[in-house]
Design an enzyme around this catalytic site. Structure first.
Site, PDB file in Angstrom:
ATOM      1  N   ASP A  12      12.771  20.577 104.276  1.00  0.00           N
ATOM      2  CA  ASP A  12      11.518  21.279 104.621  1.00  0.00           C
ATOM      3  C   ASP A  12      10.840  20.709 105.833  1.00  0.00           C
ATOM      4  O   ASP A  12      10.809  19.427 105.980  1.00  0.00           O
ATOM      5  CB  ASP A  12      10.685  20.872 103.241  1.00  0.00           C
ATOM      6  CG  ASP A  12      11.208  21.289 101.951  1.00  0.00           C
ATOM      7  OD1 ASP A  12      12.505  21.238 101.792  1.00  0.00           O
ATOM      8  OD2 ASP A  12      10.354  21.757 101.176  1.00  0.00           O
TER       9      ASP A  12
ATOM     10  N   HIS B 139       7.799  22.713 106.730  1.00  0.00           N
ATOM     11  CA  HIS B 139       6.737  23.040 106.320  1.00  0.00           C
ATOM     12  C   HIS B 139       5.430  23.105 107.436  1.00  0.00           C
ATOM     13  O   HIS B 139       4.489  22.438 107.361  1.00  0.00           O
ATOM     14  CB  HIS B 139       5.974  22.161 105.183  1.00  0.00           C
ATOM     15  CG  HIS B 139       6.580  22.522 103.982  1.00  0.00           C
ATOM     16  ND1 HIS B 139       6.096  23.986 103.374  1.00  0.00           N
ATOM     17  CD2 HIS B 139       7.390  21.878 103.038  1.00  0.00           C
ATOM     18  CE1 HIS B 139       6.585  24.181 102.375  1.00  0.00           C
ATOM     19  NE2 HIS B 139       7.155  22.960 102.027  1.00  0.00           N
TER      20      HIS B 139
ATOM     21  N   ASP C 199      11.778  26.514 103.579  1.00  0.00           N
ATOM     22  CA  ASP C 199      10.566  25.923 103.656  1.00  0.00           C
ATOM     23  C   ASP C 199      10.142  25.466 105.206  1.00  0.00           C
ATOM     24  O   ASP C 199       9.796  24.140 105.366  1.00  0.00           O
ATOM     25  CB  ASP C 199      10.267  24.728 102.809  1.00  0.00           C
ATOM     26  CG  ASP C 199      10.143  25.303 101.257  1.00  0.00           C
ATOM     27  OD1 ASP C 199      10.458  26.549 101.076  1.00  0.00           O
ATOM     28  OD2 ASP C 199       9.615  24.456 100.287  1.00  0.00           O
TER      29      ASP C 199
ATOM     30  N   ASP D 169       4.346  27.549 105.863  1.00  0.00           N
ATOM     31  CA  ASP D 169       3.335  27.211 104.832  1.00  0.00           C
ATOM     32  C   ASP D 169       2.870  25.779 104.833  1.00  0.00           C
ATOM     33  O   ASP D 169       3.540  24.909 105.272  1.00  0.00           O
ATOM     34  CB  ASP D 169       3.759  27.413 103.520  1.00  0.00           C
ATOM     35  CG  ASP D 169       3.672  28.976 102.775  1.00  0.00           C
ATOM     36  OD1 ASP D 169       3.029  29.846 103.904  1.00  0.00           O
ATOM     37  OD2 ASP D 169       4.267  29.480 102.144  1.00  0.00           O
ATOM     38  N   ARG D 170       1.728  25.608 104.611  1.00  0.00           N
ATOM     39  CA  ARG D 170       1.236  24.160 104.297  1.00  0.00           C
ATOM     40  C   ARG D 170       0.721  23.766 105.686  1.00  0.00           C
ATOM     41  O   ARG D 170      -0.443  23.788 105.964  1.00  0.00           O
ATOM     42  CB  ARG D 170       1.923  23.339 103.518  1.00  0.00           C
ATOM     43  CG  ARG D 170       2.089  23.728 101.954  1.00  0.00           C
ATOM     44  CD  ARG D 170       2.664  22.486 101.161  1.00  0.00           C
ATOM     45  NE  ARG D 170       2.825  23.064  99.856  1.00  0.00           N
ATOM     46  CZ  ARG D 170       1.823  22.994  98.919  1.00  0.00           C
ATOM     47  NH1 ARG D 170       0.682  22.284  99.357  1.00  0.00           N
ATOM     48  NH2 ARG D 170       2.089  23.120  97.612  1.00  0.00           N
TER      49      ARG D 170
ATOM     50  N   ASN E  15      11.901  28.302  99.051  1.00  0.00           N
ATOM     51  CA  ASN E  15      10.799  29.319  98.187  1.00  0.00           C
ATOM     52  C   ASN E  15       9.908  29.762  98.895  1.00  0.00           C
ATOM     53  O   ASN E  15       9.012  30.425  98.621  1.00  0.00           O
ATOM     54  CB  ASN E  15      10.649  28.239  96.738  1.00  0.00           C
ATOM     55  CG  ASN E  15       9.968  27.107  97.023  1.00  0.00           C
ATOM     56  OD1 ASN E  15      10.276  26.309  97.866  1.00  0.00           O
ATOM     57  ND2 ASN E  15       8.488  26.866  96.378  1.00  0.00           N
ATOM     58  N   HIS E  16       9.508  28.930  99.957  1.00  0.00           N
ATOM     59  CA  HIS E  16       8.266  29.484 100.827  1.00  0.00           C
ATOM     60  C   HIS E  16       8.477  30.524 101.784  1.00  0.00           C
ATOM     61  O   HIS E  16       7.583  30.894 102.480  1.00  0.00           O
ATOM     62  CB  HIS E  16       7.778  28.011 101.604  1.00  0.00           C
ATOM     63  CG  HIS E  16       6.825  27.390 100.651  1.00  0.00           C
ATOM     64  ND1 HIS E  16       5.489  27.780 100.595  1.00  0.00           N
ATOM     65  CD2 HIS E  16       6.930  26.373  99.672  1.00  0.00           C
ATOM     66  CE1 HIS E  16       4.753  26.747  99.577  1.00  0.00           C
ATOM     67  NE2 HIS E  16       5.792  26.197  99.120  1.00  0.00           N
TER      68      HIS E  16
ATOM     69  N   HIS F 123      18.410  25.552  98.879  1.00  0.00           N
ATOM     70  CA  HIS F 123      17.042  24.867  98.961  1.00  0.00           C
ATOM     71  C   HIS F 123      16.700  24.132  97.548  1.00  0.00           C
ATOM     72  O   HIS F 123      16.171  22.931  97.834  1.00  0.00           O
ATOM     73  CB  HIS F 123      16.137  25.856  99.387  1.00  0.00           C
ATOM     74  CG  HIS F 123      14.646  25.406  99.402  1.00  0.00           C
ATOM     75  ND1 HIS F 123      14.125  24.620 100.476  1.00  0.00           N
ATOM     76  CD2 HIS F 123      13.530  25.441  98.598  1.00  0.00           C
ATOM     77  CE1 HIS F 123      12.871  24.024 100.080  1.00  0.00           C
ATOM     78  NE2 HIS F 123      12.531  24.462  99.107  1.00  0.00           N
TER      79      HIS F 123
ATOM     80  N   ARG G 150       7.632  21.787  87.492  1.00  0.00           N
ATOM     81  CA  ARG G 150       6.914  22.860  88.480  1.00  0.00           C
ATOM     82  C   ARG G 150       6.101  23.900  87.715  1.00  0.00           C
ATOM     83  O   ARG G 150       5.272  24.440  88.126  1.00  0.00           O
ATOM     84  CB  ARG G 150       7.613  23.357  89.444  1.00  0.00           C
ATOM     85  CG  ARG G 150       8.263  22.531  90.726  1.00  0.00           C
ATOM     86  CD  ARG G 150       9.217  23.363  91.599  1.00  0.00           C
ATOM     87  NE  ARG G 150      10.113  22.328  92.194  1.00  0.00           N
ATOM     88  CZ  ARG G 150       9.661  21.866  93.505  1.00  0.00           C
ATOM     89  NH1 ARG G 150       8.551  22.190  94.032  1.00  0.00           N
ATOM     90  NH2 ARG G 150      10.302  20.935  94.035  1.00  0.00           N
TER      91      ARG G 150
ATOM     92  N   HIS H 129      13.405  20.530  99.022  1.00  0.00           N
ATOM     93  CA  HIS H 129      12.464  21.389  97.967  1.00  0.00           C
ATOM     94  C   HIS H 129      11.492  20.177  97.517  1.00  0.00           C
ATOM     95  O   HIS H 129      10.479  20.608  96.856  1.00  0.00           O
ATOM     96  CB  HIS H 129      13.195  21.874  97.014  1.00  0.00           C
ATOM     97  CG  HIS H 129      12.601  22.887  96.005  1.00  0.00           C
ATOM     98  ND1 HIS H 129      11.447  23.681  96.326  1.00  0.00           N
ATOM     99  CD2 HIS H 129      12.686  23.046  94.622  1.00  0.00           C
ATOM    100  CE1 HIS H 129      11.174  24.316  95.238  1.00  0.00           C
ATOM    101  NE2 HIS H 129      11.667  24.078  94.128  1.00  0.00           N
TER     102      HIS H 129
END
Length: 477
Positions: A218, A220, A247, A250-251, A279-280, A328, A378, A405
């Site tokens: 990731d 991000h 990923d 995002d964030r 997943n993002h 991922h 999660r 992840h």
């Protein structure tokens, strides 16, 4: 054990929490709970550390335990609402936000979250109602041929083909907060989407003599940390391939910069630069965690829609040298699932991963230390034990699976008797976790070489700056 021993353990947990070492905090809170399982604040403290580790399912369970011990404990409803909001279970979250607002009418943050949650529920219902199976592409009506790049544009021009010169200029532009011309943004997303769409669901790559491949987890939206990987390890080239394992966005608040740079490299080196979906790279996460807001703030809504289409074109896994399956999330709910099932999966017929099925599992699952399978920490997907990994690797002739992840404090972790490798490449994640980043280098011998690195400074723009309704403030509570 006396009650004061339990409090001492909780205080140690608080100390670790203050130092942003969430796993250690959880360890101490767990010991405190073992010493005294009647104190609700121990559960809400552990819930908050679990929220920091994105273990939202565990956080919901802890908050629920605290509520069972003390049904008037506002903080427990607050934590549970935050965790449910984070996994997009807005209907469940509303119920708890309502209780928090009723018990604490002066809490402005809770009130704002309650209102935001109501809006999200309405928006989700609206989007579902207008969903069209074969909606026209956002590229429809885009006349790139005749789109003018003004003389005042001070960057390198992009012709029909991506060039190293354009990428070098792009890297510098992004460092100084400059944007690309809209025409180039459209051009890059559309070209990358076409290349990705035509790749198999699981590209298979072999490393030639004199070549190497770097696997990153990731990133991000942490653009400056991505550049640090390239500075330390070398920039992508024909002979130095990269695989980014989902990923990208995002964030972090430079998600458009990362996505555009990775796509530009995909155009330049289509056969040695690989991208897996995370997943993002999905609409519902992008609406919540900042990428949609960032696209609109820096460019426009059409850019977000084009990115969304390109994300659903991304492959779901990459097979390295017939030895390492890189994806991922992780493994599956059914032992019979094989590499052939991944090869056969038609990712184009299902744009979003949904709540069940192979695609969701590839993007969302996590390893656990216990054998067998367990519910997800999660609150989405599931967890798989070392026996599951062993059987999968043996049945498919693999050395190991490589997944991302999850934050790892050292940037990577090798578990399940060496058969499950986690790599995470966003150091000091969200500016709030004291983790290192890591990447893995492979040569033609396919022996993994793990490299750890530290975060580098970045301009003063906070993570989640573009997120839905001040989500960052809520997550920090």
């Amino acid at each position: 054990m006396a009650a004061e021993d339990a409090v001492a353990l909780k205080n140690k947990g608080n100390e670790a929490f203050k130092n942003h070492d969430w796993p250690t905090a959880i360890e101490f809170y767990t010991k405190a709970i073992e010493a005294n399982d009647k104190e609700p604040s121990f559960f809400t403290n552990r819930a908050q550390a679990n929220i920091k580790l994105e273990a939202y399912g565990y956080a919901i369970a802890d908050a629920t335990s605290a509520i069972e011990l003390d049904p008037s404990f506002v903080k427990a409803y607050y934590r549970r609402a935050v965790a449910n909001t984070a996994i997009l279970k807005h209907g469940d979250a509303i119920h708890d936000w309502k209780i928090v607002v009723r018990k604490n009418p002066t809490d402005k943050v809770a009130k704002a979250q309650y209102d935001a949650c109501q809006k999200m529920v309405k928006r989700d219902a609206f989007l579902k109602a207008i969903e069209v199976a074969d909606a026209p592409s956002a590229a429809e009506g885009l006349d790139l041929e005749n789109m003018i790049v003004e003389d005042s544009y001070d960057g390198v021009k992009l012709g029909d083909k991506m060039t190293q010169e354009f990428i070098d200029d792009m890297i510098e532009r992004f460092k100084t907060g400059k944007k690309l011309h809209k025409k180039y943004v459209y051009q890059i997303i559309l070209a990358a989407k076409e290349i990705l769409y035509n790749e198999p669901t699981m590209p298979e790559t072999h490393i030639k003599e004199g070549h190497k491949l770097t696997v990153c987890g990731d990133t991000h939206g942490q653009y400056f940390d991505l550049l640090e990987i390239f500075r330390l390890n070398g920039f992508p080239s024909e002979s130095h391939g990269y695989l980014f394992n989902g990923d990208f966005v995002d964030r972090g608040s430079w998600s458009t910069e990362i996505a555009l740079l990775l796509y530009a490299y995909k155009m330049l080196f289509p056969n040695s630069f690989f991208l897996n979906r995370g997943n993002h790279e999905t609409d519902d996460m992008n609406r919540m965690y900042g990428f949609e807001g960032e696209c609109k703030a820096k460019y426009n809504e059409r850019v977000f829609k084009l990115f969304s289409e390109s994300f659903s074109a991304l492959p779901l896994a990459t097979l390295i040298g017939d030895k390492y399956l890189t994806l991922h999330g992780g493994l599956f709910s059914d032992d019979a699932t094989s590499l052939d099932d991944i090869r056969k999966l038609n990712r184009h017929s299902q744009r979003q991963p949904g709540q069940e099925g192979l695609m969701m599992e590839m993007l969302w699952t996590d390893p656990q230390t216990m054998p067998g399978r367990g519910p997800s920490k999660r609150g989405v997907g599931l967890q798989f034990g070392p026996d599951i990994t062993k059987r999968f690797c043996e049945a498919n002739g693999l050395k190991a699976i490589i997944r991302s992840h999850e934050v790892r404090m050292e940037g990577y972790e090798v578990e399940h008797d060496g058969r499950c490798i986690t790599v995470f490449s966003a150091p000091k994640y969200c500016d709030s976790t004291e983790n290192k980043g890591a990447y893995i280098n492979f040569g033609p011998e396919y022996e993994p070489e793990y490299v750890k690195f530290d975060a580098v400074p970045h301009p003063d723009i906070k993570p989640m700056a573009y997120a839905n309704n001040g989500m960052m403030g809520m997550m920090g509570m």
